[in-house]
Design a protein around this motif. Sequence first.
Motif, PDB file in Angstrom:
ATOM      1  N   ALA A  25       0.850  -1.189   0.000  1.00  0.00           N
ATOM      2  CA  ALA A  25       0.000   0.000   0.000  1.00  0.00           C
ATOM      3  C   ALA A  25       0.890   1.244   0.000  1.00  0.00           C
ATOM      4  CB  ALA A  25      -0.928   0.004   1.212  1.00  0.00           C
ATOM      5  N   PHE A  26       0.318   2.361  -0.437  1.00  0.00           N
ATOM      6  CA  PHE A  26       1.052   3.629  -0.415  1.00  0.00           C
ATOM      7  C   PHE A  26       0.058   4.777  -0.306  1.00  0.00           C
ATOM      8  CE2 PHE A  26       0.386   2.776  -4.981  1.00  0.00           C
ATOM      9  CZ  PHE A  26      -0.114   3.988  -5.448  1.00  0.00           C
ATOM     10  N   TRP A  27       0.569   5.964   0.026  1.00  0.00           N
ATOM     11  CA  TRP A  27      -0.233   7.183  -0.025  1.00  0.00           C
ATOM     12  C   TRP A  27       0.396   8.152  -1.009  1.00  0.00           C
ATOM     13  CZ3 TRP A  27       1.882  11.918   1.060  1.00  0.00           C
ATOM     14  CH2 TRP A  27       3.047  11.949   1.827  1.00  0.00           C
ATOM     15  N   TYR A  28      -0.418   9.061  -1.513  1.00  0.00           N
ATOM     16  CA  TYR A  28       0.086  10.128  -2.367  1.00  0.00           C
ATOM     17  C   TYR A  28      -0.838  11.326  -2.238  1.00  0.00           C
ATOM     18  CZ  TYR A  28      -3.587   9.321  -5.874  1.00  0.00           C
ATOM     19  OH  TYR A  28      -4.798   9.219  -6.532  1.00  0.00           O
ATOM     20  N   ARG A  29      -0.402  12.449  -2.754  1.00  0.00           N
ATOM     21  CA  ARG A  29      -1.213  13.660  -2.718  1.00  0.00           C
ATOM     22  C   ARG A  29      -1.894  13.852  -4.072  1.00  0.00           C
ATOM     23  NH1 ARG A  29       0.938  18.966  -0.568  1.00  0.00           N
ATOM     24  NH2 ARG A  29       1.992  18.930  -2.565  1.00  0.00           N
ATOM     25  N   ARG A  30      -3.215  13.938  -4.050  1.00  0.00           N
ATOM     26  CA  ARG A  30      -3.982  14.175  -5.277  1.00  0.00           C
ATOM     27  C   ARG A  30      -4.369  15.640  -5.339  1.00  0.00           C
ATOM     28  NH1 ARG A  30      -9.328  10.874  -5.737  1.00  0.00           N
ATOM     29  NH2 ARG A  30      -7.935   9.257  -6.543  1.00  0.00           N
ATOM     30  N   LYS A  47      -6.831  -3.690  -4.146  1.00  0.00           N
ATOM     31  CA  LYS A  47      -7.308  -3.046  -5.366  1.00  0.00           C
ATOM     32  C   LYS A  47      -8.325  -1.947  -5.087  1.00  0.00           C
ATOM     33  CE  LYS A  47      -6.629  -7.182  -8.224  1.00  0.00           C
ATOM     34  NZ  LYS A  47      -7.227  -8.106  -9.232  1.00  0.00           N
ATOM     35  N   SER A  48      -8.000  -1.068  -4.132  1.00  0.00           N
ATOM     36  CA  SER A  48      -8.941   0.001  -3.797  1.00  0.00           C
ATOM     37  C   SER A  48      -8.186   1.268  -3.421  1.00  0.00           C
ATOM     38  CB  SER A  48      -9.844  -0.424  -2.634  1.00  0.00           C
ATOM     39  OG  SER A  48      -9.081  -0.603  -1.451  1.00  0.00           O
ATOM     40  N   THR A  49      -8.883   2.408  -3.534  1.00  0.00           N
ATOM     41  CA  THR A  49      -8.351   3.695  -3.100  1.00  0.00           C
ATOM     42  C   THR A  49      -9.392   4.390  -2.235  1.00  0.00           C
ATOM     43  OG1 THR A  49      -9.204   4.922  -5.005  1.00  0.00           O
ATOM     44  CG2 THR A  49      -7.025   3.928  -5.238  1.00  0.00           C
ATOM     45  N   ARG A  50      -8.920   5.215  -1.320  1.00  0.00           N
ATOM     46  CA  ARG A  50      -9.805   5.981  -0.445  1.00  0.00           C
ATOM     47  C   ARG A  50      -9.007   7.142   0.139  1.00  0.00           C
ATOM     48  NH1 ARG A  50      -8.040   4.871   4.616  1.00  0.00           N
ATOM     49  NH2 ARG A  50      -7.206   2.790   5.090  1.00  0.00           N
ATOM     50  N   CYS A 556       1.383  -5.129 -11.857  1.00  0.00           N
ATOM     51  CA  CYS A 556       2.216  -6.177 -11.271  1.00  0.00           C
ATOM     52  C   CYS A 556       3.518  -6.274 -12.054  1.00  0.00           C
ATOM     53  CB  CYS A 556       1.482  -7.513 -11.283  1.00  0.00           C
ATOM     54  SG  CYS A 556      -0.050  -7.526 -10.350  1.00  0.00           S
ATOM     55  N   LEU A 557       4.450  -7.036 -11.528  1.00  0.00           N
ATOM     56  CA  LEU A 557       5.761  -7.169 -12.150  1.00  0.00           C
ATOM     57  C   LEU A 557       5.670  -7.647 -13.597  1.00  0.00           C
ATOM     58  CD1 LEU A 557       8.859  -7.097 -11.807  1.00  0.00           C
ATOM     59  CD2 LEU A 557       8.725  -9.454 -10.987  1.00  0.00           C
ATOM     60  N   ASN A 558       4.655  -8.452 -13.912  1.00  0.00           N
ATOM     61  CA  ASN A 558       4.511  -8.977 -15.277  1.00  0.00           C
ATOM     62  C   ASN A 558       3.752  -8.037 -16.195  1.00  0.00           C
ATOM     63  OD1 ASN A 558       1.896  -9.195 -14.389  1.00  0.00           O
ATOM     64  ND2 ASN A 558       1.801 -11.436 -14.514  1.00  0.00           N
ATOM     65  N   GLY A 559       3.373  -6.849 -15.697  1.00  0.00           N
ATOM     66  CA  GLY A 559       2.678  -5.873 -16.517  1.00  0.00           C
ATOM     67  C   GLY A 559       1.174  -5.888 -16.378  1.00  0.00           C
ATOM     68  N   THR A 560       0.609  -6.884 -15.708  1.00  0.00           N
ATOM     69  CA  THR A 560      -0.836  -6.954 -15.523  1.00  0.00           C
ATOM     70  C   THR A 560      -1.314  -5.777 -14.672  1.00  0.00           C
ATOM     71  OG1 THR A 560      -0.748  -9.362 -15.605  1.00  0.00           O
ATOM     72  CG2 THR A 560      -2.742  -8.364 -14.664  1.00  0.00           C
ATOM     73  N   MET A 561      -2.394  -5.127 -15.101  1.00  0.00           N
ATOM     74  CA  MET A 561      -2.898  -3.995 -14.341  1.00  0.00           C
ATOM     75  C   MET A 561      -3.578  -4.466 -13.065  1.00  0.00           C
ATOM     76  SD  MET A 561      -5.336  -0.801 -15.499  1.00  0.00           S
ATOM     77  CE  MET A 561      -6.916  -1.544 -15.133  1.00  0.00           C
ATOM     78  N   GLN A 562      -3.169  -3.906 -11.928  1.00  0.00           N
ATOM     79  CA  GLN A 562      -3.741  -4.262 -10.635  1.00  0.00           C
ATOM     80  C   GLN A 562      -4.941  -3.372 -10.309  1.00  0.00           C
ATOM     81  OE1 GLN A 562      -2.980  -6.793  -8.927  1.00  0.00           O
ATOM     82  NE2 GLN A 562      -3.442  -6.487  -6.764  1.00  0.00           N
TER      83      GLN A 562
END
Length: 832
Positions: A25-30, A47-50, A556-562
Amino acid sequence: MGPTAAERCFAETFVAPHWLPGGQAFWYRRQMSDGKYKFIYVDVQGKSTRPAFDHEALAVALAEHVQEQTKIDPEALPFSWIELEDSHVRFRFEEQIWRFEPVKGLSRCSGTFNQGNPTLMRRREPSAHTATSRPVTVTFINNTRSHLLLNYADHKGTVRPHGSISQGKTCFEKTYSGVCWRLEDGVSRQLRGVYRVPDKVHDTVIVDEVDVDEYLGKEGENPIGAPLGEGDVAQVQEHRKTQQDDDDGVVQSSEEDISTAPHISVRDKILWLLDEQGVESQLTEANSSEESYWNDKMIFLCPNKAFAIAWYFQEGTTTTEYWIKSYPHTQSHPKLLKDERRLAGDCPRIEQPRLFSLTLKQEIEVTDKDLFSNHYQLSHLGWAEDGSEYRFLYHGRGHKTFRILGITCAGLVRVLYEESSDTFIDIASKLYYNLLSNSNKLILASERDGYNHLYLLDLEQGKTENQITKGEWNVHMVEHIDEESNQIWVSTYGFYKDEDPYHRHLVQAKLYDTECKALTEGDGTHLWSWSPGESRQYFVDSWSRVDLPPQTVVRCLNGTMQLQVEGTSVEELRQQGWMPPERFHCLGRDGETLIYGTITKPTHFNPRRSYPVLEDIYAGPQDFSTPKSFQEAVDGNRDWREEDYVIVRIDGMGTNWRSKKFHDVCYQNLNDAGFPDRIIWITKAAESREWMDISRVGIIGSSAGGQNAASALLHFGHFYKVAVADSGCHDNSLAGIEWAEQWLGHPVNESYSQHSNVTHAAKLPDSAKLMLIAGGLDHAVSHFATMRFVQQLNKANKIYELVFLPDAGHSCGRCGYGLKRAKQFLKTNLWS
């Protein structure tokens, strides 16, 4: 003036992730709107954001605790960095650490608070660049609210200006391990941090918006809280001197433990050997010249400790450059400044690896020294696994020859790999090599098949074992190598044939195959950042185009969108008044190669009007200049969008990151600057755009672009009518050796004079309108290049305008008074 509110809102082309422990998980400024933002929590595994916390509740609670008379805006909270842990958030405000929980509310707390990028140091340091340093590509991402100034410390510790990184923009620097870079806020001139390049393939530095006073300004003597000044250089030099003094005496090679014998040291300019019996022997005589010396950190024992290589150096030559500071802070009268710099034609530092037998206690003569004489640069590789030979790289003077050489224990020199070019080998932007651990195999970048690709070399056999990447596209830089799985990750240009060839994508390849797989999708130029840890389980992928606002996903490492993190539709921005640049391409001079560029309409565009065309040029051969990302388009047009011109940006032949054939056009041919392609491109674009008036074409440029802008009038005055040449490299015999000799070769001969604006000053058409701008303290391109041009224009009785800004630096025509004069000059001459 400048970008619209909509553009400012969505200009952040890169989501800067601040990963939590575990890398899930990570945080960022939007950014919500101009000057407003929220903190977002991304649960990658879930697979979620809040929102990272309840912004409304925290704002109310903080206002109560600090007894604010006005409400605190929950979208403009008075801090820019947070720590998340379980259900609470911690932040720093007014020199106090605070803790906020949904139930317990807000409280003060003690302890430490980790804020800012841990890779950025808080102290000045000189560079430690030696022949053991290897090339490293660093991605600097400016996520601050202003532009950043980028400086570096040279090997003597002198701090030198390098350039700037606009807000929201990304800068790729080809540098070396051990080099120290200094990042300053371009508005306040306060230091954001000092970055020492690590010994790795690639590194990413995200300079985020933090409370600088809290993050950087509280250290003891506050060594970095002030702008770069004259005392700054002295302090760095003194620090360097102290380091050198501390290093005097016995210093052992980095490949050998000093506590074991035998080992070699430098004392009194003599090499000394201490053998297993504790007996010290003199291996060399004293150096007779102050400019000649042994480098005590460049001594390498072979695995069986029977032989050693010691590097011997001579400083070469430099040129003394002078500037006059008209209004120094330290005295009432002007001050003369000077510096030593290696210019075109000067002698580079002379380097020589010399072989010693530790059993015979004497030097062994090395044969075939011609194979590494007349060099531009030599670089250390190391001893073979079995100790049979010592290996190093040779870059020939003039950049036409590259070799990997081995010195056997008998003193014989053999060529393990050799490459030559009739034009140049591009070490300025494409040099890459990496010796695989515990092996005799080396990964090397080369354009030998016409594009920049990676090859796996077997140094023991002296042959190419495998071409790792292949195709009509270029490897831009190596991201990561996993030797256990024999996989390698690279950033590329041109990987997708149906996209703009300047779009950047991430590709996975195999060391022993030519199979390549793209890990990024989406028609645009991509930028990514990996999750922490060796596993690199995820990466944040942000991409955009000049006509597409930023989109961000986690893969993901293989390029699949998470999951998708950010994304703004074109329609949403258009509803807010956004008018994107147009992308346009057509065939160039050869009738086969596509030339790419952009067209930006005036802010108050009226299709029934006719507008002059203004080309913003930078044809420096080391890169391409046409904007590809959303932010680059916004930033690149901010000074001209209100000026009622159609702005065009084009990359003609001779610029970088297409084929080798495309790039070779620049060699000893800087007058060309791709102008035949540019003129075709502008003419073709105007055929279907009646509002482009190509009878009124102006051109502006800075630095190499300044040379290009003036050259347009001298050599293509039938098409270009007005030019503003800012800080121009009008005479490249005054340019740094690393730039001039890469593109004009060595020795300094008629190619320099023939491709100098000074030589062709008399060709300025009488009808042409030329403005020259120069700064008296330009340390990047000497203003004397402009003055030489001026002298010849005067001799030819040519009419021009000169704007000289006494204490201004490089590209002073892009801001302040210089920009005001440029705008006035263009309006007078393109709208009259």
